[in-house]
Design a protein around this motif. Sequence first.
Motif, PDB file in Angstrom:
ATOM      1  N   ASN A   1      18.115  -2.898 -13.278  1.00  0.00           N
ATOM      2  CA  ASN A   1      17.181  -2.590 -12.108  1.00  0.00           C
ATOM      3  C   ASN A   1      15.935  -1.913 -12.480  1.00  0.00           C
ATOM      4  O   ASN A   1      14.731  -2.472 -12.026  1.00  0.00           O
ATOM      5  N   ARG A   2      15.830  -1.360 -13.544  1.00  0.00           N
ATOM      6  CA  ARG A   2      14.527  -0.854 -14.171  1.00  0.00           C
ATOM      7  C   ARG A   2      13.890  -1.862 -14.783  1.00  0.00           C
ATOM      8  O   ARG A   2      12.413  -2.075 -14.559  1.00  0.00           O
ATOM      9  N   LEU A   3      14.453  -2.931 -15.447  1.00  0.00           N
ATOM     10  CA  LEU A   3      13.892  -3.943 -16.093  1.00  0.00           C
ATOM     11  C   LEU A   3      13.288  -4.664 -15.152  1.00  0.00           C
ATOM     12  O   LEU A   3      12.088  -5.348 -14.873  1.00  0.00           O
ATOM     13  N   ASP A   4      14.132  -5.144 -13.899  1.00  0.00           N
ATOM     14  CA  ASP A   4      13.491  -5.814 -12.705  1.00  0.00           C
ATOM     15  C   ASP A   4      12.350  -5.289 -12.136  1.00  0.00           C
ATOM     16  O   ASP A   4      11.485  -5.943 -11.760  1.00  0.00           O
ATOM     17  N   ARG A   5      12.277  -3.880 -11.790  1.00  0.00           N
ATOM     18  CA  ARG A   5      11.279  -3.078 -11.133  1.00  0.00           C
ATOM     19  C   ARG A   5       9.983  -3.223 -12.139  1.00  0.00           C
ATOM     20  O   ARG A   5       8.867  -3.627 -11.430  1.00  0.00           O
ATOM     21  N   VAL A   6      10.040  -3.287 -13.339  1.00  0.00           N
ATOM     22  CA  VAL A   6       8.836  -3.271 -14.418  1.00  0.00           C
ATOM     23  C   VAL A   6       8.450  -4.771 -14.366  1.00  0.00           C
ATOM     24  O   VAL A   6       6.967  -4.825 -13.920  1.00  0.00           O
ATOM     25  N   ALA A   7       9.200  -5.731 -14.342  1.00  0.00           N
ATOM     26  CA  ALA A   7       8.913  -6.857 -14.310  1.00  0.00           C
ATOM     27  C   ALA A   7       8.153  -7.376 -12.972  1.00  0.00           C
ATOM     28  O   ALA A   7       7.233  -8.164 -13.050  1.00  0.00           O
ATOM     29  N   ALA A   8       8.668  -6.733 -11.907  1.00  0.00           N
ATOM     30  CA  ALA A   8       8.014  -7.345 -10.596  1.00  0.00           C
ATOM     31  C   ALA A   8       6.724  -6.463 -10.436  1.00  0.00           C
ATOM     32  O   ALA A   8       5.937  -6.846  -9.931  1.00  0.00           O
TER      33      ALA A   8
END
Length: 465
Positions: free
Chosen positions: A221-228
């Motif tokens: 989820n951290r990677l998802d949010r950073v990418a978003a």
Amino acid sequence: MPIAIAAPPQTGSESSNRSPFAIAQDGLAGLVDAAVQARRLEAMQAAMRVDVINLAVDYAMRSADAFTAPSLSPERRREVARRAVIAELATALRIPERTMTRLVSESWTLANQLPVTLAALRLGDIDESHARVVIDETGDVADGSVRARLDLELVERAATMTAASLRRAARRLRETLQAESLEERHAHALAERRIELEPARDGMAWLHLHLPASDALLIRNRLDRVAADVTGETGEVSAVADARTPDQLRADVARDLLLHGVPPIGEAFHVAAATVRPTVHVTVPVLTLLGLDDAPADLEGYGPIDPEMARRLAAQAPSFTRILTHPVSGTVLDVDRTTYRPPADLARWLRVRDETCRFPGCNRRAARCELDHTEGWADLGSTSFDNLAHLCPYHHHLKHESSWSVRHLEHGTLEWRSPAGRQYVTGPSVRIPARAAPDPTRTERPDPVDPARSRGGRPPKTPPF
């Protein structure tokens, strides 16, 4: 061999009285039925392969004296005979011996431990991918009665599920049946945490981390949010202009953090990464949270987790949202709304209830989907848990722009109808029990046309052509 699909003969009057949609629906239904029959034949052939492999291995082991050196012990002869027939099959079928070893093991398991699954495969009621899920999810179950129960119930569920959905359901079901507590099994599994490297083509490789589900979900989820944040998918101004896709960004951020400790692509990106707080929902029965019960909790995107982990996450981790359920009924109160946009508390609960897009077979996470009014707001549908469901953008458009239709049944269950007239039912990840009595605070939008109109679902749509 090509399959010919013949339309039923029609008289001139019958043909002229039928709408273009009805004629097209019949033609499409025949082709879809043919595809289903082809899949059924594939499943039956897979079952035949299971039977033949078992016969070959059994024959070789019974004839071990003829196929092995006489100086070997009886036990060693059987082992060598088994290895020899695996090599024989792998060579004849032109597949790796390692793959053939797995097929032999799976065939033995189906024939000796999962008779219901094998019977369903022989009839073509499930396919090979469903059977593999049952094998995987029962492989470490020592209790024969529990394994038999899983064998029966998972086959029943497989009739309406994809293999991916069946795997999630299997994880939840097995936690309710096993005698050893989830906390004990998690402790044993935790001791096996590790990293594995899997070579891939074209100079690439996969890096697998086997670690606690709560840690894995927070990382993802951290990677998802950073990418978003970088690509502007969050709806805000992007912190850093970047042409990479979200998948490329997630991979690059994870690589840079592991190799260098920070993602070295600019000051603004560091700020974005530092301020992102990933959120994971954990649904905890209130008696479990208080330490009075050991009922498993549910981690969004994964499934059941042991009570101790649930208490720790609920008490200490700010990145987890607690959703407490009633200790008796499990109901969530005050769910009906009279505004178009669902409030935050209702949206959070629906995200946990659905877990994925609710279109048949779609597994896109609810966090990346849109909340859709099953009965449209413009058609006097309410903003309530029994009229809202998550749909990914693709299937959201498909619902509104094609002749696919859906209606809401009880407890968050959706019934879909396809252009070919086939019906599919999708159930929620977390079932909402029916309320024992009407909520006196609940308000309805007035219907000027028919006050007695049911809110249970929308009628089938008129085809757009």
